[in-house]
Design an enzyme around this catalytic site. Sequence first.
Site, short mmCIF file in Angstrom:
data_model
loop_
_atom_site.label_atom_id
_atom_site.label_comp_id
_atom_site.label_asym_id
_atom_site.label_seq_id
_atom_site.Cartn_x
_atom_site.Cartn_y
_atom_site.Cartn_z
N LYS A 22 0.83 -1.21 0.00
CA LYS A 22 0.00 0.00 0.00
C LYS A 22 0.85 1.25 0.00
CE LYS A 22 -1.69 2.01 3.99
NZ LYS A 22 -1.62 3.46 4.12
N ASN A 23 1.81 1.33 0.93
CA ASN A 23 2.53 2.59 1.10
C ASN A 23 3.52 2.87 -0.04
OD1 ASN A 23 1.06 3.26 3.30
ND2 ASN A 23 2.56 2.54 4.81
N CYS A 117 -4.76 8.37 9.02
CA CYS A 117 -5.02 7.82 10.35
C CYS A 117 -4.75 8.85 11.44
CB CYS A 117 -4.13 6.59 10.59
SG CYS A 117 -4.56 5.20 9.56
N ARG A 122 0.81 15.00 13.13
CA ARG A 122 1.64 14.53 12.00
C ARG A 122 2.04 15.73 11.14
NH1 ARG A 122 -1.47 9.45 9.42
NH2 ARG A 122 0.59 8.83 8.71
N ASP A 306 3.73 0.45 12.15
CA ASP A 306 2.45 -0.01 11.60
C ASP A 306 2.07 -1.40 12.10
OD1 ASP A 306 2.41 2.37 10.27
OD2 ASP A 306 3.00 1.57 8.34
N ARG A 398 -9.29 0.81 3.81
CA ARG A 398 -8.36 1.76 3.19
C ARG A 398 -7.03 1.09 2.86
NH1 ARG A 398 -6.67 5.95 6.76
NH2 ARG A 398 -5.09 5.96 5.16
C1 EPZ Z 1 4.22 6.89 6.57
O1 EPZ Z 1 3.56 8.00 7.15
C2 EPZ Z 1 3.16 5.82 6.38
N1 EPZ Z 1 2.12 6.36 5.53
C3 EPZ Z 1 2.59 5.41 7.73
O2 EPZ Z 1 1.72 4.33 7.50
C4 EPZ Z 1 3.71 4.96 8.66
O3 EPZ Z 1 3.18 4.75 9.94
C5 EPZ Z 1 4.82 6.02 8.74
O4 EPZ Z 1 5.25 6.39 7.40
C6 EPZ Z 1 6.03 5.55 9.52
O5 EPZ Z 1 6.58 4.41 8.92
C7 EPZ Z 1 2.29 6.37 4.21
O6 EPZ Z 1 3.30 5.92 3.67
C8 EPZ Z 1 1.18 6.92 3.40
P1 EPZ Z 1 6.68 9.85 8.64
P2 EPZ Z 1 4.25 9.43 7.24
O7 EPZ Z 1 6.74 11.13 7.88
O8 EPZ Z 1 4.99 9.65 5.96
C9 EPZ Z 1 7.31 12.97 12.22
C10 EPZ Z 1 -0.18 3.00 7.80
O9 EPZ Z 1 -0.72 2.48 8.79
N2 EPZ Z 1 7.37 13.98 11.15
O10 EPZ Z 1 7.73 8.83 8.43
O11 EPZ Z 1 3.24 10.39 7.64
C11 EPZ Z 1 5.90 12.38 12.33
O12 EPZ Z 1 5.08 13.20 13.12
C12 EPZ Z 1 0.33 4.41 7.87
O13 EPZ Z 1 -0.02 2.41 6.71
C13 EPZ Z 1 7.67 15.29 11.46
O14 EPZ Z 1 7.87 15.64 12.63
O15 EPZ Z 1 5.27 9.17 8.40
C14 EPZ Z 1 6.15 11.02 12.90
O16 EPZ Z 1 6.27 11.10 14.29
C15 EPZ Z 1 -0.03 5.09 9.12
N3 EPZ Z 1 7.73 16.20 10.45
C16 EPZ Z 1 7.53 10.65 12.31
O17 EPZ Z 1 8.12 11.87 11.87
C17 EPZ Z 1 7.52 15.86 9.16
O18 EPZ Z 1 7.59 16.75 8.28
C18 EPZ Z 1 7.48 9.69 11.14
O19 EPZ Z 1 6.57 10.19 10.17
C19 EPZ Z 1 7.22 14.53 8.85
C20 EPZ Z 1 7.15 13.59 9.87
#
Ligand code: EPZ
Length: 420
Positions: A22-23, A117, A122, A306, A398
């Site tokens: 998916k991702n 989610c 985020r 996840d 989803r």
């Molecule tokens: C991706 O989300 C995935 N979603 C998420 O999967 C997954 O949980 C996550 O990566 C971590 O592996 C998709 O790929 C669509 P991050 P993303 O940016 O990109 C912080 C699922 O269940 N952060 O790696 O939103 C953030 O708050 C979903 O399939 C900042 O502070 O995750 C988090 O604590 C849910 N500033 C951490 O980094 C930013 O600009 C990791 O977030 C970006 C992120």
Amino acid sequence: MSKFVIEGGTRLKGKVNIGGFKNAAVAIIPATLLCPGKCIIENVPKIQDVKVFLEILRELGAEAGYINDTSLYVDATNVKNCFLENGLSKKMRASYYLLGAGLGRFNSASSLMPGGCDIGDRPIDQHIKGFEALGAKVEITPNGRIHVRAEKLTGAKVYLDVVSVGATINIMLAAVYAEGKTIIENAAKEPHIVDTANFLNSMGADIKGAGTDVIRINGVKNLKGCTYKVIPDQIEAGTYMIAAAATKGDIIIDDIIPKHMEPITAKLKEMGMGIEEYGDSMRVYYEDELVPVNVQTLPYPGFPTDLQQPMTVLLSSLKGESTVVEGVSEDRFKYVDELKKMGACIEFTKKQAKIKGRNNLRGTVVQATDLRAGAALIIAGLIANGLTEVRNIEHIDRGYEHIENKFMNLGAKIKRVRDE
Ligand code: EPZ
């Protein structure tokens, strides 16, 4: 509205085939916007997030649709801009990739802030930092619309303060045509980062280092359409591995990359599960009583956030105490209140859960609070006494394809029931 009704108590047995990631799919599909040409994407899961993305692409003027159950095409030749006027972007998190792709191809893009989610705050500050480093101006209006635009994009060095999957991919998308070299340091290393980079390279991009924490992108002048196959879904596979452990089952998980499963394989082995790996499949089988372990979620190659929720369910079914520390998401234990309704004994804060097992879970009515929480509650239902009703299953749809059919094929007693 539908719900899942599950009768617990069956050990999973048999074989399950894993679909495309998916991702990765939700990054590769918007990445097709970068190229005026036709792309064919294979091994795409038929899930709600993909359907919404196809709708978004058509809204922007692309021709896009399914070729068959697992392949789709996108021809973005006639897309003139990447301004998404409607609220479709609120339906999922990955809509933020429209910004990187639009910036890359048209030097501008606009959409509402992404949805997805509810797992805590985020922010997208690291995405913005990357866009700005390349020369873009970013504006967020009071009603939550993001505008990005640049006169010209020029390669730059970006050091991510937080290891972010979304920011790493978005900066790659924005930088493929940028003049000169872009370097992303402290980049995320998840398998879908590598998959997206491989897809972009198949279109003619010049990206090196994906899968390490330094990614180098040399800007190119043109991209062309291509055919590309998405990698197997690490998280879907991990969900069935954990379900096999929780139900004391014995299953074959097919169409996977065992290397991507290592963080989960290692934990399950530590707990006492039997795991045999083959080329693109593995057998996961219960041998003897499992022991509780402590788990901390971390960016790849750490244990994935996840799968934190399914893992917590498994740990609550074991005799003894364990701790789960959430090292990635800001607030991903909200579903524990639902597990407690089933009899789980878990104390939790935003970042940590302390689990006292063994809990003999009992079936009741529970609400899926997000995608992976939904999967976790299904696993809880599979091991609970009596009937469990999981509601709000649109979250599960989803991201998991045919989840009830796949569980049924493994012998689970689960059915989808339309709510009155
Ligand atoms: C991706 O989300 C995935 N979603 C998420 O999967 C997954 O949980 C996550 O990566 C971590 O592996 C998709 O790929 C669509 P991050 P993303 O940016 O990109 C912080 C699922 O269940 N952060 O790696 O939103 C953030 O708050 C979903 O399939 C900042 O502070 O995750 C988090 O604590 C849910 N500033 C951490 O980094 C930013 O600009 C990791 O977030 C970006 C992120």
